[in-house]
Structures are given as C-alpha cells and as structure tokens.
Write a protein that holds these residues in place. Sequence first.
Motif, PDB file in Angstrom:
ATOM      1  N   ASP A   1     -23.487  62.627 -27.592  1.00 27.38           N
ATOM      2  CA  ASP A   1     -24.535  63.259 -28.392  1.00 27.38           C
ATOM      3  C   ASP A   1     -25.259  64.342 -27.615  1.00 27.38           C
ATOM      4  OD1 ASP A   1     -23.785  61.690 -30.402  1.00 27.38           O
ATOM      5  OD2 ASP A   1     -25.325  60.146 -30.067  1.00 27.38           O
ATOM      6  N   ARG A   2     -25.608  63.985 -26.389  1.00 29.77           N
ATOM      7  CA  ARG A   2     -26.318  64.977 -25.572  1.00 29.77           C
ATOM      8  C   ARG A   2     -25.463  66.196 -25.334  1.00 29.77           C
ATOM      9  NH1 ARG A   2     -30.170  62.754 -20.975  1.00 29.77           N
ATOM     10  NH2 ARG A   2     -31.273  61.233 -22.238  1.00 29.77           N
ATOM     11  N   SER A   3     -24.192  65.915 -25.020  1.00 28.80           N
ATOM     12  CA  SER A   3     -23.292  67.021 -24.738  1.00 28.80           C
ATOM     13  C   SER A   3     -23.189  67.936 -25.959  1.00 28.80           C
ATOM     14  CB  SER A   3     -21.926  66.479 -24.335  1.00 28.80           C
ATOM     15  OG  SER A   3     -21.072  67.542 -24.060  1.00 28.80           O
ATOM     16  N   THR A   4     -23.012  67.313 -27.134  1.00 29.55           N
ATOM     17  CA  THR A   4     -22.879  68.116 -28.358  1.00 29.55           C
ATOM     18  C   THR A   4     -24.111  68.976 -28.570  1.00 29.55           C
ATOM     19  OG1 THR A   4     -21.735  66.242 -29.283  1.00 29.55           O
ATOM     20  CG2 THR A   4     -22.309  67.997 -30.806  1.00 29.55           C
ATOM     21  N   ALA A  22     -16.041  72.977 -24.722  1.00 30.24           N
ATOM     22  CA  ALA A  22     -16.640  71.650 -24.543  1.00 30.24           C
ATOM     23  C   ALA A  22     -16.685  70.909 -25.873  1.00 30.24           C
ATOM     24  CB  ALA A  22     -18.037  71.789 -23.963  1.00 30.24           C
ATOM     25  N   LEU A  23     -17.043  71.632 -26.925  1.00 27.36           N
ATOM     26  CA  LEU A  23     -17.132  70.973 -28.234  1.00 27.36           C
ATOM     27  C   LEU A  23     -15.761  70.519 -28.726  1.00 27.36           C
ATOM     28  CD1 LEU A  23     -19.862  73.220 -29.864  1.00 27.36           C
ATOM     29  CD2 LEU A  23     -20.010  70.742 -29.515  1.00 27.36           C
ATOM     30  N   ALA A  24     -14.735  71.285 -28.412  1.00 34.48           N
ATOM     31  CA  ALA A  24     -13.379  70.884 -28.813  1.00 34.48           C
ATOM     32  C   ALA A  24     -12.991  69.589 -28.091  1.00 34.48           C
ATOM     33  CB  ALA A  24     -12.377  71.987 -28.497  1.00 34.48           C
ATOM     34  N   VAL A  25     -13.278  69.528 -26.793  1.00 34.69           N
ATOM     35  CA  VAL A  25     -12.949  68.314 -26.035  1.00 34.69           C
ATOM     36  C   VAL A  25     -13.707  67.129 -26.611  1.00 34.69           C
ATOM     37  CG1 VAL A  25     -13.050  67.199 -23.771  1.00 34.69           C
ATOM     38  CG2 VAL A  25     -12.511  69.617 -23.933  1.00 34.69           C
ATOM     39  N   THR A  50     -12.451  69.492 -34.048  1.00 30.43           N
ATOM     40  CA  THR A  50     -11.588  69.878 -32.915  1.00 30.43           C
ATOM     41  C   THR A  50     -10.865  71.170 -33.243  1.00 30.43           C
ATOM     42  OG1 THR A  50     -11.189  67.547 -32.549  1.00 30.43           O
ATOM     43  CG2 THR A  50      -9.783  69.064 -31.356  1.00 30.43           C
ATOM     44  N   LYS A  51     -10.266  71.183 -34.427  1.00 27.21           N
ATOM     45  CA  LYS A  51      -9.505  72.378 -34.801  1.00 27.21           C
ATOM     46  C   LYS A  51     -10.397  73.606 -34.832  1.00 27.21           C
ATOM     47  CE  LYS A  51      -5.589  70.600 -37.219  1.00 27.21           C
ATOM     48  NZ  LYS A  51      -5.496  69.668 -38.310  1.00 27.21           N
ATOM     49  N   HIS A  52     -11.569  73.438 -35.460  1.00 33.70           N
ATOM     50  CA  HIS A  52     -12.487  74.566 -35.579  1.00 33.70           C
ATOM     51  C   HIS A  52     -12.816  75.144 -34.198  1.00 33.70           C
ATOM     52  CE1 HIS A  52     -15.988  76.950 -36.564  1.00 33.70           C
ATOM     53  NE2 HIS A  52     -16.681  76.266 -35.658  1.00 33.70           N
ATOM     54  N   ILE A  67      -6.200  71.755 -23.872  1.00 31.35           N
ATOM     55  CA  ILE A  67      -6.840  70.822 -24.805  1.00 31.35           C
ATOM     56  C   ILE A  67      -5.945  70.592 -26.014  1.00 31.35           C
ATOM     57  CG2 ILE A  67      -8.916  70.382 -26.184  1.00 31.35           C
ATOM     58  CD1 ILE A  67      -9.455  70.694 -23.268  1.00 31.35           C
ATOM     59  N   GLU A  68      -5.344  71.668 -26.485  1.00 32.60           N
ATOM     60  CA  GLU A  68      -4.529  71.567 -27.689  1.00 32.60           C
ATOM     61  C   GLU A  68      -3.330  70.642 -27.450  1.00 32.60           C
ATOM     62  OE1 GLU A  68      -4.578  75.075 -30.496  1.00 32.60           O
ATOM     63  OE2 GLU A  68      -2.596  75.162 -29.597  1.00 32.60           O
ATOM     64  N   ILE A  69      -2.708  70.794 -26.297  1.00 33.20           N
ATOM     65  CA  ILE A  69      -1.535  69.970 -25.995  1.00 33.20           C
ATOM     66  C   ILE A  69      -1.939  68.496 -25.902  1.00 33.20           C
ATOM     67  CG2 ILE A  69       0.183  69.458 -24.219  1.00 33.20           C
ATOM     68  CD1 ILE A  69       0.175  72.521 -23.623  1.00 33.20           C
TER      69      ILE A  69
END
Length: 1008
Positions: free
Chosen positions: A613-616, A641-644, A655-657, A681-683
Amino acid sequence: MSSSDLLHPPQASLAPFPLVGRADELGVLHTLLDDAEKGRGRTVFLSGESGIGKTRLSEELAREASRRNWTVAVGRAYAVESGVPYAPFADALLPILRALPPATLATLSRGGASELALLFPSLRTDAPLGRPSVVIGDPAELKTRLFWTFLQFLIRYAEKTPLLIILENLHWTDPSSLELLHFVSRQIGSARIAILCTYSSAEREGSQTLRAAEHSLVGVHLATSLQLTGLPESATTELLRRVFGATEDTVRELAGMLYGSTRGNPLFLEQTIKSLVGSGRLRQRDGSWQGWELNDLQLPEYIRDLFLARIQRLSSAAHVVAELAAVVGVRVSHDLLLAVCNLPTDDLLSAISELRRADILLESTEEQSIVYDFTHPLLRETVHGELGQARARVLHARVAECMETYYGSDALSHASELAYHLVRSDARELDPKAIAFLRAAGAHAAARHAHREAASYLQTAFELAQRGETDPEQRADLIEELAHAKQNSGDFRSALALWYQAQRDASAAHALPRLAAIERRLGNLHYSQGRFVEALAHYDMGIAAAERSSDDLALAKLLTSKTTSLEALGDTKAQANALRDALAIAERLHDKKLLARVHRASALFYLWLGMKDRSTSHATHALEFARASGEPAEAWSAHWALAVLSALTGDAIATKHHLVEARRIADELHSPVLHLRVDEIEIEYKSSTGDWDGLAEQSTRSIALARALEQRTLLPRLLVYSGILSLGRGRVEEGKRYLDEAFTLSGAAYPDNRLGDVHTLVRVYAGMAIYYLTMGEYDEVMRCGLIGLAVADRSGYAPWSVHRLLPTMIEALFWKQDFALADFYCKRLRHDSERVGQQIGVIHAEVGEAMSAMLRGTTQPLLDKVIAAVDKMDTIPLAFDGARLRLEIARRHVELGDRDSAIRQLNIAFETLSRLGALSELERAKTQLRELDVRPRSRRTSNGTPLLSPREKEILLLVLQHKSNKEIAKVLGCAHRNVGKHLENACRKMDSHNRHEAAERARASELI
Ligand SMILES: Nc1ncnc2c1ncn2[C@@H]1O[C@H](COP(=O)(O)OP(=O)(O)OP(=O)(O)O)[C@@H](O)[C@H]1O
Ligand SMILES: [Mg+2]
C-alpha cells in the motif's frame, strides 16, 4: 646525375596511377559488401604502414559500393581532432544527415533527431532540443541511449539503401568514436551496413582502446583484420608498364631498383616515379618514354627526404601557407586559410596554386565552400615536423588568434579547435583564454557523454591553472568539473583525489553550500564502489554542512542519496527515517522535481520491503510530480514500480497498464536499457500466464540485447528467467546452461560479496533451487535456498524470498518427507507474506500448509482444503504451480478411490500445461491419465507431429544403430540414468511400448 635531380615537383602530364596488385584484399572487401547486401553487416579493420595503400583500397571499395547504388559515408580522423568527440563519425555522416528532409530524419530516428544533434552538434535540426533527462544517476545509461538512437537510425536508413561507412586513420580518433564504433559494429550483424576502418599500424601501438575494440570484435567474429604489406616486385613492374605504356623489358631494371629502395610501398613508389618525371630523368619524346638507362641513379632512402626536398623548393609565400595549413592540421576552408595567413588575396591565391601544382595541397568543395587538405597525411607531418618547437608555438598562437577573430561571436562553439592551438602556443599570457576555451570544450564533450575527452580538456585546463594565478572560485569550479569528468569516465581513483581536494578547499574557505554538494558527490562515489560505510560518513558530513547553511534542497538530496547506502547495509529503519525527513523538506519546499524523486525512492523502498500500500501510494505521487515537473525518467521509474507491485498482487489489468506506460516512456526516451528493464518484468509476469514458446523467443531477444549493451545486473536476471522457462519447457540442459551463466555473471559464487546486486543474487539462487528441484536433488535445493534466503534477509527484501525461494524449498522438503521443517518454512512464508501484504506468498503458504497435512495421511477433508487453496492460485494466476499441484491432487483422489475427480483435475492440469507449453509436466499428466485408462490427447505441433526434444532425437537415432543405453550415455557424455529418462519420454510421446518401437515410429514419421 644525383638524387637531388629527383626532387622536382611532379608534372601534371602523368595520368592517375592505376591500381596494381591487391587482388586478394579486394576479394575480402567485395565479400564484405556481398555479405552486407544479404543482411549480414560486418566491420573490416585495414591496417599497414603509412603509404601502403589503405586509403587507395578504401577508395576502390567506395567506388564499387557506389556502382552497386549503395550510400557511402567517408569520415577521416585528424591528429588535431583526436580530442574532439565523434569527429570521424560526424565527418562521415553529417553530409547524409544534412541532406535528409527534416521529416525523413524524424522518421528514421524515430523522433530522436535532437539526440543525433547532440552527437553531432553541427547538425542543425528544427526539432526542439529536448533537455536530456536524468535517469537515476547513470551516465552509462544516457550514453547508451544516444548510441542506440544513432544505431537505429543507421539500421533504418540502410533498410532503404545499403550503407558503407569508411572511417579513416582511426589511430588518431577520439575515444568516444571508438566506443561508438564498437557499439555499432556489435549490432549490425543483421543489417545492410558495412564498415571499413583504416589505421596506421605504426601508430596503433599507442592506441590501446583501438586495439581492444578490434580485438574484441574480431574475437566474436563481428570484424575481420586485414593487414597490408608492400606490393610485390611484379606489381612494381606492372605499375611502370601501365603508367608509361612500356614493355616489361624496358622497365625491368628500373622496377628492380625502385622495388629495392621502396620495399613495395606504393606511396614511396609513386612519389619517386613522379620525381623522376619531374626532374626530366624520364622524359617523353615522340610519344614514347626515354631515359631508362639508370646506372648513375641514387634513390632516396626515406620518403620523408622526398617530401622535404619538395617543400624546400617552394617559394617563401607558398612555404608559409603550407606551414600554416599544417599547423591548422585539418581540412581548412579557403576563408579560414585567408584569415590565418594574413596575406593579400592575390598572393594567397598564387601560393595555393603553387602548392597544388607541387602536389602538396588538394582542393575540393564541401558544402559550397572551397577546402584544402594535404595530398597525403605524411606530407603534413613532414611540414609540421620541420617547424621546430619555437616556430610551431608562434604559429599555433597566430592560428588561435586569427581563428578567434574569424569565428567572432561563434568562437565558443569552436572551443576545442581554439583550445588545441592555444595550448600548443605555450604562451603564459594566453593561459586564461586557453583555460576558458578548454573548459568550454570540456563542457561540450561532457554534454555528449564523451567523458574521457572532457577529462582530458579539463585536465589540461587544470594544469594551466596550477601554473598561474587563478581566481579561487574558478579554480574550485574547475576541480569539480574535472572530478565529474574523471568519475564519469571511470577513473574513480583520480576522481576521488580531486573530490578530496575540492573538499579541503571548500572547508578552508567555509563555503558550506559547496561543501555539502561535494560531500554528496563523495558519498555517491564511495557508494558506487561498494564502500557503504564511508559513503554514509560523507552523507552525514554533507547533511551537517547543509543544515548549518540552512540549505534545504541540498539537505533533501543528501537524505535521498543516503538511503541507497542504508539500503545496501540493510538498515531499513534509518532508511525509512531519511526518506521521511527528505519528504517533509520536499513538501515544505513545494519542489515538484524533488518530490518526484523522493516519492520514487520511497516507492522502491517499500516495494522491496513488500509493503504494497505504501509503495503504491508513493509511486502514484511520484507519477503525479514527475508529470508536473516534466521528468519522464522519474515517471518511468514509478510505472515500473507499479507494474511490479500489481504483478505481485495479481492485478493483471494494472500490471498491463503500467507495463504499457513504462514502454511508452522508454520509447520516448529512446532508451534500450529501460526497455530491457520492462522486458524483465514482462517476462517474469507472463511466465505465470501463458505461451511459454513466445516468451522464450522474447527472452532470447532480450538476452541478446542485454549482452550487446553489456548489462551486468540485468543480463543475469534475464538468464535466470530464461533458465526457469527452459526447465519448465522440458529443456533441462538449456536451462542449466542459462542458470550457470547467470551464476557466474552475478558473482553468486561469492554470496558474501557486498558488491553483488542483492536483487540479482536472490533470483540466481532461486533459479538454481528450481533446477535442483527439477532434477530431484532436494538437498541441493535446500542448500541453494538457504544461501538465497540469507542474502534476501540481509537486505530485508521480502518479495524475492516469498515469491520463489520459500515455495521451492517447501516442495523439496515434501519430497524429503521432512514435514516438520516444511511446516516451519510454511509458517515463515505466511508470516513474511502477510507482513508485507503479498498475496502470492500467502497463497503459497496456504497451499503448503494444506499439503503438509494431507501428505502425512490423506483424508477427503484435508484434500478438499488443498483443492480450495490451489483453486486460489488460478486467480493470480499462478497457472503453472496450480497445474503441477493438480497432478498431486489427482493422485490423492485415486488413493481415496475417486477416479472421476482425479480425471477432472488431470484434465484441467492438462489444458493449462498444454497452453503454457510446459512439456515435462505435461508428460506426467499424460502418464497419470493413461494409468486411469484415459487416452490423453497427445499434444502435437501444428503439422500434427509429436514434439521430440533434440536430445530425444539424438538418442533415438543411436537406438536405431542398436546401441545400448550405456553406450549411448558414453557417446553423448551424459548419465546412464538420463538416457533412460529421455527414452521414457520419447516412448510416451511416440505412444510406444519400448525404445525400438519408439525409434522406428520416429523414423517412419520422419522425425529423425
Ligand atoms: N595498389 C596500388 N596501386 C597503385 N597505387 C597505389 C596502390 N596503393 C596505393 N597506391 C598509391 O600510393 C599512394 C599512397 O597510398 P595511400 O594514401 O592509400 O596510403 P595509406 O596507407 O592510406 O597511407 P597513410 O597511412 O599515410 O594514410 C596513393 O597515392 C595511392 O594512390
Ligand atoms: Mg591513408
């Protein structure tokens, strides 16, 4: 007749000399073009002593390429310009770049025209020169972007018309051009680009970088070395025959003498022949040449003697013009020469025509202006060499003075030329001017990421400043500029010494704001060398200085920088405090850029701690401020970071976005490295969702790019993902190869090594653990797992251990039937995952707990619990893990006598595993189905044939040769046991009862 008779200017009556000899060399060069035409670009290094014919051969190649309708770009390096970044590349490509309509340039560079202009400043583009945006303090990344844009431009350009780039006299080139050459050469393997580089072998010894570049390219078969030696005597004879239209008998004697004195050096040959004609020794009468009786002829021993004598015969005006042209040192425009020579126009014109008649200067036009160059570089060297030191200094001073007047208000953009001459004038009264131009040249070079050149300009400026009176403020600036340049060019030792010098000066002068900034630099430098404790000490001293001078901005920057060292030392508490303080300051200052930076650092901090939550929330803020302050690099980081985060929490849409957004920014910034980090990240993310074949292709491409870009931390991580993927696809040997390479590259052999990148090390150990699990070597799984855990623990990076390490270890413990220890790790997994709010880990823990209970004695309620937990896996999705567990669930259904439920579970697993392309597990599913008398739909390729691995094919072929398993193992150099396993798989795939039947069927279906 004496040798002085030879020293006459040549006559224009001789036709241009034909090319003789060199058939083999031309063959190699034509193959270079043939290959590139087929999309197999390569580089050739052509070397040999001065005058041996390198330029001539490259001209022949250029002619051939033009005949084939190629684009030819020729660039030359000059001794004078060896400090000017990218000089020969600019020389070669500027005419092409300038000729392109802006729209085409924009398309071909995919909007990167401003980056090309950064590389080649005299390229005026209409595109707004975007401010180079800063990516998290990595100069190498910025340089890669620049190179990448250039490379992409070349490749796209060559898609339309093949491109030959000739770079001449690389022994004089600047280090940045060599780096660029190396970069480009490594990546034109499938482009229609050919590169020919020439250098003088005598000079090359002095150029370590050139040698290293050639060596490394030749080593990986991306370049060929071609060394020219003297022409054979037969070619000397041929040359004379053809030049004079004479018979072999007529020229034989002279040919022998010429060959003896010139050792087949064509320049020497040509000049001697021309002199013989010039002196009238060889003369034309009634259409035929005479004067072949040569008893009294003494040929000069050195070509320099020939040149020298020619120079000495010049009129005094022509002599001075030649001297000044040699001092200028590069192709010189008529106007500049006029300015420098300070002669009346008529006198200059007649001097120039004398020099042209004497075959000393060559005239050409370049972009509508007339330019002059020496007919041969050796001639310029000879003229310059004859000046003597004192006269050379005077002339350099004069050239500098005239140039400055000539360029007027534009002088600063010619800073490197001016600095070059001022320094060589060695006149103390000119020092302040020289320092100013050197600093400007240093700044230009640094802006183009040519840090070595920058360091060299600034070093000279520093030395000049040391010997005279310099304003202390200016001296302090100069030291810092030099320290930056040294640091960016990788000379950390000198950089450190300079920063300490700057620190002492600032301290003595009580210049607190300066001191705070210097301490931050010192901290960063120690950090980059893995000396975290020292780094912290400097940050703290900087913080003290910033506080005393109430410099809040500096303070916030210091606090943010400090967190990286605290992270490395695993002091998360102090890290959280520093970030909190930095954030408070940034908020008070309302500095959007700073806010973006601190929020980004906080987002990553909480990400590694797994505090979702904090990270987001920090990442979202970072994104806002990055947008508001126009910092795309910070925005990229936030999306990343948000994707991870979204991937770890199973939010597929988010994730996709974020992946798409991160890609968009990477594209905008023309950054291959940022693209690679998105690939990573995608892989990782896609490996749990599907299409492993497609993914394997993507990861192979990424690995190739990471190798080319020399990504030391990214490459091993990509290798780990590919390794795990290969294991899943049943390609165990390939997987092991990837993992072994990752192991070596990451420095995992020394897990205590503080320099190792923690994120990489943990993943390497997870990969190894998964390998041993595949091989059924459970003790090894535990050994690797424990080391990986220790590394993760040291840094407090929960996500990596809960995602892969702990689940793998728990599974190994099940196989070892060590349920007590399995329970212990399940507890830890649950605890860690819940603490950091990581959904994937929680589900793994739930599954582990349920399995542990069930494996000790299966009952329906216990099995139901496992099923409920595994069903949750599909929601993430953790498709592969879920499918594997379903195989176990099916076994337990059978144990409890519920055949239908078993078949249902197996079918679900079968579907998933087929979709993923997880071959080895798929075979297990099939076996289990067969055991229940269900005939699995065998997975076939699109043309209906079963998939046999290369190893299985090899083994089946040996079976056809009636070899026993033991013999096969010996031939293939693998374990006896493995042969059995491969054959088992092959039998299953071929629906056969024994190895012979499988082999026969494979042959009948033309699979082997
Ligand atoms: N194979 C050849 N046949 C006839 N003439 C040649 C041949 N090779 C070179 N020459 C002539 O010899 C002269 C010197 O050659 P060139 O300038 O190519 O030497 P280079 O190796 O480039 O020397 P440098 O290292 O000094 O630049 C030129 O005038 C060229 O035309
Ligand atoms: Mg040459």
